[in-house]
Each structure stands twice: as structure tokens, then as C-alpha cells.
Scaffold this motif. Structure first.
Motif, short mmCIF file in Angstrom:
data_model
loop_
_atom_site.label_atom_id
_atom_site.label_comp_id
_atom_site.label_asym_id
_atom_site.label_seq_id
_atom_site.Cartn_x
_atom_site.Cartn_y
_atom_site.Cartn_z
N ALA A 1 -11.68 20.32 25.07
CA ALA A 1 -12.03 18.97 25.11
C ALA A 1 -11.00 18.12 24.85
O ALA A 1 -11.15 16.73 25.57
N ARG A 2 -9.82 18.47 24.26
CA ARG A 2 -8.75 17.54 24.10
C ARG A 2 -7.34 18.33 24.13
O ARG A 2 -7.30 19.58 23.99
N GLY A 3 -6.22 17.37 24.39
CA GLY A 3 -5.02 18.21 24.59
C GLY A 3 -4.39 18.11 25.98
O GLY A 3 -5.20 17.79 26.85
N LYS A 4 -3.06 17.97 25.82
CA LYS A 4 -2.19 18.10 27.16
C LYS A 4 -1.99 19.49 27.72
O LYS A 4 -1.31 20.22 27.01
N VAL A 5 -2.85 19.97 28.81
CA VAL A 5 -2.84 21.53 29.13
C VAL A 5 -1.91 21.35 30.29
O VAL A 5 -2.19 20.78 31.37
N GLU A 6 -0.79 22.38 30.40
CA GLU A 6 -0.22 22.47 31.72
C GLU A 6 -0.67 24.05 31.94
O GLU A 6 -0.19 25.01 31.26
N GLY A 7 -0.99 24.06 33.41
CA GLY A 7 -1.34 25.45 33.82
C GLY A 7 -0.25 25.68 35.19
O GLY A 7 -0.36 24.91 36.11
N MET B 1 -16.66 26.09 15.21
CA MET B 1 -15.17 26.50 15.07
C MET B 1 -14.19 25.50 15.07
O MET B 1 -14.14 25.07 16.34
N ILE B 2 -13.08 25.41 14.43
CA ILE B 2 -12.14 24.46 14.65
C ILE B 2 -11.29 25.34 15.65
O ILE B 2 -10.73 26.28 15.56
N ARG B 3 -10.59 24.40 16.58
CA ARG B 3 -9.62 24.98 17.36
C ARG B 3 -8.58 23.97 17.46
O ARG B 3 -8.90 22.82 17.74
N SER B 4 -7.32 24.48 17.59
CA SER B 4 -6.05 23.67 17.80
C SER B 4 -6.07 23.26 19.15
O SER B 4 -6.37 23.81 20.09
N MET B 5 -5.10 22.18 19.34
CA MET B 5 -4.93 21.85 20.67
C MET B 5 -3.68 22.66 21.26
O MET B 5 -3.32 22.39 22.45
N THR B 6 -2.86 23.14 20.48
CA THR B 6 -1.65 23.92 20.82
C THR B 6 -2.01 25.32 21.04
O THR B 6 -2.61 25.94 20.32
N GLY B 7 -1.42 25.97 21.97
CA GLY B 7 -1.91 27.39 22.47
C GLY B 7 -1.02 27.66 23.61
O GLY B 7 -0.38 26.92 24.30
N TYR B 8 -0.96 29.18 23.78
CA TYR B 8 -0.21 29.71 25.09
C TYR B 8 -0.93 30.83 25.47
O TYR B 8 -1.81 31.88 24.63
N ALA B 9 -1.17 31.13 26.76
CA ALA B 9 -1.84 32.33 27.42
C ALA B 9 -1.05 32.57 28.56
O ALA B 9 -0.56 31.97 29.38
N ARG B 10 -0.93 33.96 28.91
CA ARG B 10 -0.25 34.39 30.26
C ARG B 10 -1.14 35.66 30.58
O ARG B 10 -1.62 36.43 29.74
N LEU C 1 -0.71 29.41 30.69
CA LEU C 1 -1.33 28.05 30.14
C LEU C 1 -0.68 27.64 28.94
O LEU C 1 -0.26 28.58 28.02
N ARG C 2 -0.33 26.49 28.90
CA ARG C 2 0.48 25.80 27.65
C ARG C 2 -0.26 24.52 27.42
O ARG C 2 -0.73 23.93 27.78
N GLY C 3 -0.74 24.63 25.87
CA GLY C 3 -1.29 23.32 25.32
C GLY C 3 -0.65 22.80 24.28
O GLY C 3 -0.07 23.34 23.40
N VAL C 4 -0.64 21.30 24.18
CA VAL C 4 -0.08 20.61 22.90
C VAL C 4 -1.12 19.43 22.78
O VAL C 4 -1.85 19.10 23.33
N ASN C 5 -0.57 18.82 21.59
CA ASN C 5 -1.45 17.87 21.07
C ASN C 5 -1.56 16.76 22.11
O ASN C 5 -0.85 16.07 22.52
#
Length: 288
Positions: free
Chosen positions: A58-64, A1-10, A24-28
Motif C-alpha cells: 500500500a505504501r513505501g519505497k520498494v526497490e526490487g 494487522m499492522i505492517r511496517s513499510m521497512t522490510g527485506y527479503a531475498r 526486495l528492500r522497503g523503506v518508509n
């Protein structure tokens, strides 16, 4: 399953320790870059949070970021340090004598003096357990948002693959017409010049021209790369780097088609093909 590197969760939780909230915030990003902002009370869990994140990302810049808001109404009992209070009182008496002051000090200001009151230490274990559980919840929601975005990206890429295939079919059909027209123009030029051409020489010229114009090899490689792209979309693993490489290969073949073209329609098809590939490449940059 393809997953994007961008995302957000609270995710938030309330307990005796107050209110916890994870974001959690994620960008490429080319690699995996994890950054955490934690309150001092749970800073010792950072390595554990990193290990959990590495198992899911696996990849991405993730700020928690974890925020702790203490509940000031909990454990409302106020404990006064009698020894410290006596020291403050004695100091006030000396100041009053020295300054001949008569007014009594404000009791609230005395209570706010450092050390007069003390808080009962709280057990840190429940807070740390809650922080762990809440992080797992936020991480799960984060993965879901990345997967939903990944499905959209997969559909977009599949549609562009269809478009490139249709354009490649147009180029192949047009190439057959252009080749026939070129041969006819060569014969017409010979008739106009009223010269008898050597069939062997005509064959030689035809072979040389077709070598310059032939695009079958490029079309074949293009089709092969599109098969690889579609196969990658069905893989159950991170495919961002693989797709990025395939986009480079597709773009190389499209550029060669454009440079070989001696026909306006073939050139337009090759340019449209490059546009579709560039659209895919831009979206691939967001894929984990």
C-alpha cells in the motif's frame, strides 16, 4: 494487522538457465514507489511484477532487483560458424602475404573473434516462469518481515497510549487540587486585605479563572483520540495515514494542556505526554 513499510527479503533459485536471485528492500515513503532493476531477458515482465506488488503493498519505497547469473557449464557444446571461420582464415592469409608473416595465428584468439562461435538460443519461457515464481516467493517473505515489524510497532504504540492515559489521569487529579487551591488563595487574599467580598463577584471571578484553567475538554478529546488509535491498531487495512492524523490531534491537545497549565506538576505531566506522543509519531512514520 499492522505492517511496517521497512522490510527485506531475498529468494534464490537454480535451473538450466543459471541462478536467479530476487532482492526486495522497503523503506518508509508517503506513497507507494516501486522501482525494479531487471536483466534484459525478463524486462518484459516488469508490468506483471508491478501488478503483483500493487496487490500486496500500500505504501513505501520498494526497490526490487533481479539478478541472473548464467551457468557457463550448461550446454557446453561449442558450435563454430564455418562460413565465418572461412572468412577469418582468408583474411589472415591476405594479412600474412602482405606482411610476409610466417607464424600461424593462435586458435583460441581466432575462436574469440566475433561471430566465429555462436550460442544456441535458449527457450526463454522456463526462465520467465522461474522469475515469476521466485518473485511471488520473495514478495511473500517481504510481507512477513513487514508484518513482524508491524507487530513490534503496534506493541510500542499501545504502550505509549497507556502512558499518555496515565499522564492524563495525573493531570485530571492535579487539576482538581489546583482549582481548590486557587479558590482558597483567593479567599485568603481577601482576608489578608480585610475586605468583604461580594459572593456574586467571587463566583464571577471563579468562573473566569476556571475558563482559563479548565482542561476537562482537552482531556476528554485526548481520551477520544486514544480510543481511535487503539481501534486503528485492530483494523485489517493500511492505517499509517489515519494514525499520522491522530498523532497530530493528540499533539494539539497536549500542547493546549501545557499552555493552560498554571501548575508545575501539571506542566511536567503535559511535557511527558508530548514526549510519548512524539515517540509514537516517529514510529507511525514507518507504518504502511
Amino acid at each position: 494487522m499492522i505492517r511496517s513499510m521497512t522490510g527485506y527479503a531475498r529468494a534464490e533459485a537454480q535451473g538450466p538457465w543459471g541462478r536467479l536471485s530476487w532482492e526486495l528492500r522497503g523503506v518508509n515513503h508517503r506513497y507507494l514507489d516501486l522501482q525494479f532493476k531487471l536483466p534484459d531477458e525478463v524486462r518484459g515482465l516488469e508490468n506483471e511484477f508491478r501488478a503483483l506488488a500493487l496487490a500486496h503493498l500500500a505504501r513505501g519505497k520498494v526497490e526490487g532487483g533481479l539478478r541472473l547469473t548464467r551457468d557457463t557449464t550448461a550446454n557446453a557444446a561449442l558450435e563454430v560458424d564455418d562460413e565465418r571461420l572461412a572468412q577469418v582464415s582468408a583474411a589472415l592469409d591476405r594479412i600474412a602475404q602482405a606482411l610476409t608473416a610466417t607464424a600461424l595465428p593462435d586458435p583460441l584468439r581466432v575462436l574469440s573473434f566475433p561471430g566465429v562461435t555462436r550460442e544456441t538460443p535458449q527457450d526463454p519461457v522456463p526462465l520467465m516462469q522461474a522469475a515469476r515464481q521466485l518473485f511471488r516467493q520473495a514478495l511473500g517473505e517481504f510481507a512477513e518481515t513487514k508484518s513482524r515489524e508491524g507487530e513490534r510497532l503496534a506493541q510500542f504504540i499501545a504502550e505509549r497510549c497507556d502512558a499518555v492515559e496515565a499522564l492524563a489521569s495525573q493531570v485530571r487529579e492535579r487539576y482538581a487540587i489546583v482549582r481548590t487551591q486557587w479558590l482558597e488563595r483567593l479567599r485568603q487574599k481577601a482576608r489578608d486585605l480585610q475586605v468583604e467580598l461580594d459572593p456574586a463577584r467571587i463566583e464571577q471571578e471563579l468562573v473566569l479563572a476556571l475558563q482559563r484553567l479548565d482542561v476537562e475538554e482537552e482531556l476528554s478529546r485526548l481520551a477520544s483520540h486514544l480510543v481511535e488509535v487503539r481501534a486503528a491498531l485492530s483494523r485489517q487495512e493500511p492505517i499509517g495515514r489515519r494514525l499520522d492524523f491522530l498523532m497530530q490531534e493528540l499533539n494539539r491537545e497536549a500542547n493546549t494542556l501545557s499552555s493552560k497549565s498554571q501548575d508545575a506538576e501539571m506542566t511536567r505531566s503535559a511535557v511527558d505526554m508530548k514526549v510519548a506522543i512524539e515517540q509514537m509519531r516517529e514510529q507511525v512514520q514507518n507504518i504502511e
